[in-house]
Enzyme design. Structure first.
Site, PDB file in Angstrom:
ATOM      1  N   TYR A 100      29.111 -17.468   5.346  1.00  0.00           N
ATOM      2  CA  TYR A 100      29.214 -16.627   4.623  1.00  0.00           C
ATOM      3  C   TYR A 100      27.276 -15.329   4.628  1.00  0.00           C
ATOM      4  O   TYR A 100      27.458 -14.771   5.159  1.00  0.00           O
ATOM      5  CB  TYR A 100      29.319 -16.283   3.061  1.00  0.00           C
ATOM      6  CG  TYR A 100      30.343 -15.701   2.471  1.00  0.00           C
ATOM      7  CD1 TYR A 100      31.360 -17.148   2.942  1.00  0.00           C
ATOM      8  CD2 TYR A 100      30.875 -14.341   2.026  1.00  0.00           C
ATOM      9  CE1 TYR A 100      32.775 -16.494   2.167  1.00  0.00           C
ATOM     10  CE2 TYR A 100      32.594 -14.394   1.103  1.00  0.00           C
ATOM     11  CZ  TYR A 100      32.952 -14.996   1.661  1.00  0.00           C
ATOM     12  OH  TYR A 100      34.214 -15.056   1.452  1.00  0.00           O
ATOM     13  N   LYS A 105      34.811 -30.583   3.230  1.00  0.00           N
ATOM     14  CA  LYS A 105      35.208 -31.024   4.337  1.00  0.00           C
ATOM     15  C   LYS A 105      34.443 -32.212   4.619  1.00  0.00           C
ATOM     16  O   LYS A 105      34.058 -32.189   5.445  1.00  0.00           O
ATOM     17  CB  LYS A 105      35.443 -29.514   5.146  1.00  0.00           C
ATOM     18  CG  LYS A 105      36.658 -30.197   5.937  1.00  0.00           C
ATOM     19  CD  LYS A 105      37.777 -30.115   6.121  1.00  0.00           C
ATOM     20  CE  LYS A 105      38.716 -31.294   7.252  1.00  0.00           C
ATOM     21  NZ  LYS A 105      39.935 -31.606   6.473  1.00  0.00           N
ATOM     22  N   ASP A 162      41.804 -29.878   2.470  1.00  0.00           N
ATOM     23  CA  ASP A 162      42.763 -28.905   2.869  1.00  0.00           C
ATOM     24  C   ASP A 162      44.215 -30.100   1.044  1.00  0.00           C
ATOM     25  O   ASP A 162      44.765 -29.750   0.951  1.00  0.00           O
ATOM     26  CB  ASP A 162      42.934 -30.239   4.229  1.00  0.00           C
ATOM     27  CG  ASP A 162      42.547 -31.884   4.040  1.00  0.00           C
ATOM     28  OD1 ASP A 162      41.789 -31.822   2.834  1.00  0.00           O
ATOM     29  OD2 ASP A 162      43.453 -31.412   5.212  1.00  0.00           O
ATOM     30  N   ASP A 221      36.350 -18.899  -1.783  1.00  0.00           N
ATOM     31  CA  ASP A 221      36.873 -17.930  -1.263  1.00  0.00           C
ATOM     32  C   ASP A 221      38.627 -18.018  -1.719  1.00  0.00           C
ATOM     33  O   ASP A 221      39.009 -17.718  -1.619  1.00  0.00           O
ATOM     34  CB  ASP A 221      36.353 -17.093   0.235  1.00  0.00           C
ATOM     35  CG  ASP A 221      37.382 -16.052  -0.136  1.00  0.00           C
ATOM     36  OD1 ASP A 221      37.102 -14.483  -1.545  1.00  0.00           O
ATOM     37  OD2 ASP A 221      37.369 -15.515   0.818  1.00  0.00           O
ATOM     38  N   ASP A 279      41.303 -17.662  -4.601  1.00  0.00           N
ATOM     39  CA  ASP A 279      43.031 -16.547  -4.688  1.00  0.00           C
ATOM     40  C   ASP A 279      43.755 -17.449  -4.484  1.00  0.00           C
ATOM     41  O   ASP A 279      45.546 -16.945  -5.046  1.00  0.00           O
ATOM     42  CB  ASP A 279      43.094 -15.899  -3.395  1.00  0.00           C
ATOM     43  CG  ASP A 279      42.218 -14.636  -2.459  1.00  0.00           C
ATOM     44  OD1 ASP A 279      41.377 -14.305  -3.555  1.00  0.00           O
ATOM     45  OD2 ASP A 279      42.641 -14.115  -2.187  1.00  0.00           O
TER      46      ASP A 279
HETATM   47  C1  IPM Z   1      35.786 -12.114  -3.249  1.00  0.00           C
HETATM   48  C2  IPM Z   1      36.195 -11.058  -1.799  1.00  0.00           C
HETATM   49  C3  IPM Z   1      34.821 -10.752  -1.158  1.00  0.00           C
HETATM   50  C4  IPM Z   1      34.485 -12.654  -0.638  1.00  0.00           C
HETATM   51  C5  IPM Z   1      34.747 -10.524   0.065  1.00  0.00           C
HETATM   52  C6  IPM Z   1      35.295  -9.007  -0.653  1.00  0.00           C
HETATM   53  C7  IPM Z   1      33.829 -10.227   1.035  1.00  0.00           C
HETATM   54  O1  IPM Z   1      37.481 -11.458  -1.010  1.00  0.00           O
HETATM   55  O2  IPM Z   1      34.941 -11.845  -3.800  1.00  0.00           O
HETATM   56  O3  IPM Z   1      36.273 -12.988  -3.270  1.00  0.00           O
HETATM   57  O4  IPM Z   1      34.580 -13.075   0.677  1.00  0.00           O
HETATM   58  O5  IPM Z   1      33.993 -13.069  -1.315  1.00  0.00           O
HETATM   59 MG    MG Z   2      38.321 -13.445  -1.947  1.00  0.00          MG
END
Ligand code: IPM
Ligand code: MG
Length: 360
Positions: free
Chosen positions: A136, A186, A218, A242, A246
């Site tokens: 990042y 990884k 993975d 990240d 999710d």
């Molecule tokens: C999160 C989001 C952010 C990230 C984006 C909006 C830059 O997806 O907070 O997980 O990738 O960290």
């Molecule tokens: Mg995110």
């Protein structure tokens, strides 16, 4: 106690507004709230997604309550002007290296998970994601190959101290939970991950009561849908975190219910300085329709009260109120119901001020 509120874009203002009403209902004396523009909203008004005075405002506060940023209208702007730069810039400028993303199912909501209910019911995990390093924040750019083609590149790197401090965060968190850390990397391919694994193993040695397991990313993605109950604390880097956070939130059923905390090293008079935000994004498709689920923002406020303001009792009260509202069967549109932002917020406040006469 000073809270900087940064509502941002899309449904951000609606859900932070709801959280502030809950804060008001708690009637904690001596809380000051300041608001600032971030994201597309700030770009429209000030030409920048993260104005300098907003960074200063956040620095001067004990905690930041953040809504969401993102607006499809600005998807084609150069990267440094895009709305997402607001949250990335705040993380970097405020040194918010530790991202805590709890994911646990709420009783009664198992059917919303894409997983079988008996698997969904098992989920009670915390993703501890490193937030200010990795690919990042490495050098990046575009160059030409010898063949004359354009090539995008991003440097992935992790230093020992960066790894050490996030590992400590994870082991301390595990001590207050089930005592199990799964470090995700990884290491079979990446040098970054080899160093990650060595440093995490060394830190693990300082926590003899905590079990440590190393897992390739993975495999972790697969295990998360196959048997999510095996996870307690997932410790991982910025990019893998990240993705996995999710995935974990989808497994629980509704991303509209999940809060997060991003903590730095700075201690305030009441706790640890941090930024709190719902995991869901700006959801431009439903912005302004009154259908945003405010519960993740309200639960983010609870995390703020606990970690940054030392108000454990009030944090618990807010979480219990949300639990009772969900138990009563009230559901927002994201959960297949029709309760509006307003109805959900009012229900939480009712549960807070008169818990015995509420829906439960
Ligand atoms: C999160 C989001 C952010 C990230 C984006 C909006 C830059 O997806 O907070 O997980 O990738 O960290
Ligand atoms: Mg995110």
């Amino acid at each position: 106690m000073k809270i900087a509120v940064l509502p941002g874009d899309g449904i951000g203002p609606e859900v932070t507004g709801a959280a502030l009403r809950v804060l008001d209902a708690l009637a904690i004396a001596g809380i000051e709230v300041e608001e600032g523009d971030v994201g597309a909203t700030a770009y429209r008004r000030h030409g920048l997604p993260l104005p300098l005075d907003v960074i200063d405002m956040a620095r001067g506060a004990d905690a930041v309550l953040f809504g969401a940023v993102g607006d499809p209208e600005f998807d084609t702007l150069p990267r440094n002007l895009r709305p997402e730069q607001a949250i990335l810039g705040l993380r970097r400028e405020l040194g918010l290296f530790a991202n805590l993303r709890p994911a646990a199912g709420w009783p009664g909501l198992e059917a919303l998970s894409p997983l079988r209910p008996e698997l969904a019911r098992e989920i009670d995990l915390l993703v501890v994601r490193e937030l200010t390093g990795d690919v990042y924040f490495g050098a990046k750019g575009e160059r030409r190959t010898e063949a004359g083609e354009r090539q995008g590149w991003d440097e992935m790197a992790y230093g020992e101290e960066e790894i050490r401090r996030i590992a400590h965060t994870a082991f301390r968190a595990a001590a207050g939970r089930q005592g199990h850390v799964t470090s995700v990397d990884k290491a079979n391919v990446l040098e970054t991950s080899r160093v990650w694994r060595e440093v995490v193993s060394a830190v693990a040695g300082e926590y003899p009561g905590i079990a440590i397991e190393h897992m390739y990313v993975d495999n972790a993605a697969m295990q998360l849908v196959r048997s999510p109950g095996q996870f307690d604390v997932i410790l991982t880097g910025n990019l893998f975190g990240d993705i996995l956070s999710d995935q974990a939130s989808a497994c629980v059923g509704s991303i509209g219910l999940l809060p997060s905390a991003s903590l730095g090293e700075r201690q305030t008079a009441y706790g640890t300085f941090g930024l709190y935000e719902p995991i869901h994004g700006s959801a431009p498709d439903i912005a302004g329709t009154g259908r945003a689920n405010p519960l993740a923002a309200i639960l983010s406020l609870a995390m703020l009260l606990r970690h940054s303001l030392g108000r454990d009792a009030e944090a618990g009260r807010v979480e219990e109120a949300v639990g009772r509202v969900l138990a009563s069967g009230l559901r927002g549109a994201d959960l297949g119901g029709d309760a509006s932002t307003e109805v959900l917020t009012a229900a939480v406040i009712r549960e807070l001020v008169q818990p015995d006469q509420g829906a439960a």
